[in-house]
Every structure is written in structure tokens, then in C-alpha cells.
Design a protein around this motif. Structure first.
Motif, PDB file in Angstrom:
ATOM      1  N   PHE A  11       2.550   4.790   0.197  1.00 37.11           N
ATOM      2  CA  PHE A  11       1.567   4.997  -0.859  1.00 37.11           C
ATOM      3  C   PHE A  11       2.040   4.472  -2.213  1.00 37.11           C
ATOM      4  N   ASP A  12       2.942   3.502  -2.212  1.00 40.11           N
ATOM      5  CA  ASP A  12       3.472   2.940  -3.454  1.00 40.11           C
ATOM      6  C   ASP A  12       2.390   2.083  -4.116  1.00 40.11           C
ATOM      7  N   LYS A  13       1.854   2.601  -5.209  1.00 41.17           N
ATOM      8  CA  LYS A  13       0.752   1.917  -5.904  1.00 41.17           C
ATOM      9  C   LYS A  13       1.129   0.501  -6.319  1.00 41.17           C
ATOM     10  N   SER A  14       2.390   0.277  -6.614  1.00 41.89           N
ATOM     11  CA  SER A  14       2.819  -1.066  -7.043  1.00 41.89           C
ATOM     12  C   SER A  14       2.752  -2.086  -5.904  1.00 41.89           C
ATOM     13  N   LYS A  15       2.687  -1.621  -4.658  1.00 39.47           N
ATOM     14  CA  LYS A  15       2.623  -2.524  -3.502  1.00 39.47           C
ATOM     15  C   LYS A  15       1.208  -2.696  -2.970  1.00 39.47           C
ATOM     16  N   LEU A  16       0.257  -1.948  -3.499  1.00 39.90           N
ATOM     17  CA  LEU A  16      -1.094  -1.933  -2.942  1.00 39.90           C
ATOM     18  C   LEU A  16      -1.725  -3.317  -2.888  1.00 39.90           C
ATOM     19  N   TRP A  17      -1.741  -4.035  -4.010  1.00 39.87           N
ATOM     20  CA  TRP A  17      -2.434  -5.322  -4.026  1.00 39.87           C
ATOM     21  C   TRP A  17      -1.694  -6.387  -3.245  1.00 39.87           C
ATOM     22  N   GLN A  18      -0.367  -6.352  -3.256  1.00 36.38           N
ATOM     23  CA  GLN A  18       0.381  -7.314  -2.443  1.00 36.38           C
ATOM     24  C   GLN A  18       0.079  -7.107  -0.966  1.00 36.38           C
ATOM     25  N   THR A  19       0.052  -5.856  -0.540  1.00 35.18           N
ATOM     26  CA  THR A  19      -0.250  -5.558   0.860  1.00 35.18           C
ATOM     27  C   THR A  19      -1.694  -5.916   1.187  1.00 35.18           C
ATOM     28  N   ALA A  20      -2.624  -5.556   0.310  1.00 39.31           N
ATOM     29  CA  ALA A  20      -4.041  -5.841   0.554  1.00 39.31           C
ATOM     30  C   ALA A  20      -4.297  -7.345   0.659  1.00 39.31           C
ATOM     31  N   ILE A  21      -3.743  -8.116  -0.268  1.00 36.07           N
ATOM     32  CA  ILE A  21      -3.940  -9.566  -0.242  1.00 36.07           C
ATOM     33  C   ILE A  21      -3.194 -10.185   0.946  1.00 36.07           C
ATOM     34  N   GLY A  22      -2.010  -9.658   1.235  1.00 38.56           N
ATOM     35  CA  GLY A  22      -1.268 -10.143   2.397  1.00 38.56           C
ATOM     36  C   GLY A  22      -2.052  -9.937   3.693  1.00 38.56           C
ATOM     37  N   GLY A  23      -2.707  -8.786   3.819  1.00 34.49           N
ATOM     38  CA  GLY A  23      -3.540  -8.535   4.998  1.00 34.49           C
ATOM     39  C   GLY A  23      -4.726  -9.472   5.068  1.00 34.49           C
ATOM     40  N   LEU A  24      -5.352  -9.712   3.933  1.00 27.00           N
ATOM     41  CA  LEU A  24      -6.473 -10.657   3.879  1.00 27.00           C
ATOM     42  C   LEU A  24      -6.024 -12.051   4.320  1.00 27.00           C
ATOM     43  N   ILE A  25      -4.871 -12.466   3.856  1.00 34.26           N
ATOM     44  CA  ILE A  25      -4.327 -13.766   4.259  1.00 34.26           C
ATOM     45  C   ILE A  25      -4.068 -13.778   5.765  1.00 34.26           C
ATOM     46  N   GLY A  26      -3.461 -12.710   6.284  1.00 36.46           N
ATOM     47  CA  GLY A  26      -3.162 -12.642   7.713  1.00 36.46           C
ATOM     48  C   GLY A  26      -4.410 -12.718   8.575  1.00 36.46           C
ATOM     49  N   ILE A  27      -5.436 -11.966   8.217  1.00 38.27           N
ATOM     50  CA  ILE A  27      -6.700 -11.982   8.966  1.00 38.27           C
ATOM     51  C   ILE A  27      -7.332 -13.366   8.891  1.00 38.27           C
ATOM     52  N   THR A  28      -7.334 -13.956   7.707  1.00 38.79           N
ATOM     53  CA  THR A  28      -7.959 -15.263   7.516  1.00 38.79           C
ATOM     54  C   THR A  28      -7.243 -16.347   8.318  1.00 38.79           C
ATOM     55  N   VAL A  29      -5.923 -16.365   8.252  1.00 40.02           N
ATOM     56  CA  VAL A  29      -5.169 -17.363   9.011  1.00 40.02           C
ATOM     57  C   VAL A  29      -5.406 -17.162  10.509  1.00 40.02           C
ATOM     58  N   ALA A  30      -5.336 -15.929  10.971  1.00 40.66           N
ATOM     59  CA  ALA A  30      -5.494 -15.658  12.400  1.00 40.66           C
ATOM     60  C   ALA A  30      -6.869 -16.064  12.926  1.00 40.66           C
TER      61      ALA A  30
ATOM     62  N   TYR B 166       2.630 -12.203  -1.823  1.00 44.63           N
ATOM     63  CA  TYR B 166       1.394 -11.935  -1.094  1.00 44.63           C
ATOM     64  C   TYR B 166       1.465 -12.363   0.367  1.00 44.63           C
ATOM     65  N   VAL B 167       2.539 -13.022   0.743  1.00 43.39           N
ATOM     66  CA  VAL B 167       2.792 -13.325   2.149  1.00 43.39           C
ATOM     67  C   VAL B 167       3.977 -12.446   2.530  1.00 43.39           C
ATOM     68  N   ASN B 168       3.655 -11.351   3.191  1.00 44.04           N
ATOM     69  CA  ASN B 168       4.636 -10.306   3.428  1.00 44.04           C
ATOM     70  C   ASN B 168       4.654  -9.886   4.898  1.00 44.04           C
ATOM     71  N   ILE B 169       5.355  -8.835   5.184  1.00 42.49           N
ATOM     72  CA  ILE B 169       5.464  -8.352   6.563  1.00 42.49           C
ATOM     73  C   ILE B 169       4.084  -8.022   7.130  1.00 42.49           C
ATOM     74  N   PHE B 170       3.226  -7.424   6.345  1.00 39.84           N
ATOM     75  CA  PHE B 170       1.889  -7.078   6.832  1.00 39.84           C
ATOM     76  C   PHE B 170       1.105  -8.336   7.207  1.00 39.84           C
ATOM     77  N   THR B 171       1.248  -9.391   6.420  1.00 43.93           N
ATOM     78  CA  THR B 171       0.614 -10.677   6.738  1.00 43.93           C
ATOM     79  C   THR B 171       1.068 -11.137   8.120  1.00 43.93           C
ATOM     80  N   MET B 172       2.371 -11.106   8.325  1.00 45.75           N
ATOM     81  CA  MET B 172       2.930 -11.606   9.573  1.00 45.75           C
ATOM     82  C   MET B 172       2.538 -10.721  10.760  1.00 45.75           C
ATOM     83  N   ILE B 173       2.482  -9.422  10.563  1.00 47.70           N
ATOM     84  CA  ILE B 173       2.053  -8.522  11.639  1.00 47.70           C
ATOM     85  C   ILE B 173       0.626  -8.861  12.063  1.00 47.70           C
TER      86      ILE B 173
END
Length: 184
Positions: A54-73, A111-118
Motif C-alpha cells: 500500500f505504498d502510495k509512492s509506488k501506486l502510479w509506477q505500479t499502475a502504469i507498469g501494469g498498463l504497459i504489461g497488459i498492452t504489450v501482452a 514504469y517498467v517494473n516487476i508487475f509489468t513483467m509478471i
């Protein structure tokens, strides 16, 4: 703060589990009614609440990273539908996948993080039809429609956590001792 006795801890954890299951069933039923999958919402929820704690400072990096991951996939199917050329779909996916992995290995692209790769790994390791990705196995739909449904679910998860992290931040700020409180 006192530690709960083991019996109370088990009962409390069990009650929280039951409530969580009921909430997820309700959310899943609601999502099914409006035609969106629950998995993007749940994956964001699990990742942000556990790995990011729940680290607020990581919210947007994780959110954008997930968007990138879904889009690439999903890019191969989307580009193939738009161009009617499977070769173009494969080429675009390959270029995007190589770019994302390169940025991840570089390590300085937040914005390209572990969540993106998962997400890229999960969504491409198994062959999914658009209907499967959209949460409706056996239903014929195109990748663009599936992409919109997946992003809708994902966006709801992100919005929920924007609200939750802001509430948590306000509560933490109100709990902080201020000069006025200390003076009393």
C-alpha cells in the motif's frame, strides 16, 4: 501494541478471510453483470497490497507498469486485427517485448517494473483467446473489445487504490502529533 493470543488471531484471520471471499464474490458478480473480467482488478489488488504494501509512492509506477504489461501482452492480437496482417502483429509484439525487457534489465525505467513483467509473462505464456482474457471463455470477441474490457477492470482496481491510499494518508496525517496537540 499487544499481540493477540493465537486463538483470537486465528478467529480474526478466519473472519477477515470470510469477509474477503464474500467481497470478492460480490465484486466478481458485479463485474460479470457489466461484462468485465475480475482478474486484472484482483492482480492489481494483490500486487499493490502485498508487494507494494500500500505504498502510495509506488501506486502510479505500479499502475502504469501494469498498463504497459497488459498492452504489450495483447499487442499482437490488437495489431493483427487492425492491420489484418498476422506478421505485423508478431513484429509489433516482438519489438515491444524486446523494448520492455531491455528497459526492465536496465533497471532505471520506473514504469517498467516487476508487475509489468509478471503481466507480460502470465498473459503470453498461455495461449488465451480474447474471450478468455475478457473473462468470458467460449464467447467470441475480438482483441480490441477484450482489451477494453481488461483495461476497464484494471482501471477500477487502480481507482479503488487511489481512493484507499488517499484515505490511509489522511488518517496517518491526522494521527500524527502536531504542535497544537503536543502543547495541550
Amino acid at each position: 501494541m499487544n499481540e493477540l493470543p493465537l486463538g483470537k488471531k486465528i478467529i480474526t484471520s478466519f473472519i477477515i478471510t470470510l469477509i474477503s471471499i464474500l467481497v470478492f464474490i460480490g465484486i466478481g458478480m458485479g463485474f460479470a453483470k457489466i461484462g468485465i473480467p475480475i482478474w486484472p482488478f484482483v492482480l492489481f489488488l494483490l500486487y499493490f497490497s502485498t508487494i507494494d504494501a500500500f505504498d502510495k509512492s509506488k501506486l502510479w509506477q505500479t499502475a502504469i507498469g501494469g498498463l504497459i504489461g497488459i498492452t504489450v501482452a495483447m499487442s499482437q492480437g490488437i495489431v493483427t486485427e487492425l492491420t489484418l496482417n498476422p506478421g505485423a502483429g508478431v513484429a509489433v509484439f516482438a519489438i515491444l517485448a524486446i523494448a520492455v525487457v531491455t528497459m526492465f534489465i536496465m533497471g532505471n525505467v520506473p514504469y517498467v517494473n516487476i508487475f509489468t513483467m509478471i503481466l507480460v509473462a502470465l498473459m503470453t505464456a498461455i495461449t488465451f483467446t480474447p474471450g478468455n482474457l475478457a473473462g468470458f471463455p467460449g464467447v467470441e470477441m475480438n482483441y480490441i473489445e477484450a482489451y477494453i474490457r481488461v483495461l476497464s477492470s484494471y482501471a477500477l482496481g487502480v481507482v479503488l487504490f487511489v481512493i484507499i491510499t488517499n484515505i490511509m494518508a489522511k488518517k496517518a496525517m491526522n494521527a500524527q502529533p502536531t504542535v497544537e496537540k503536543i502543547a495541550e
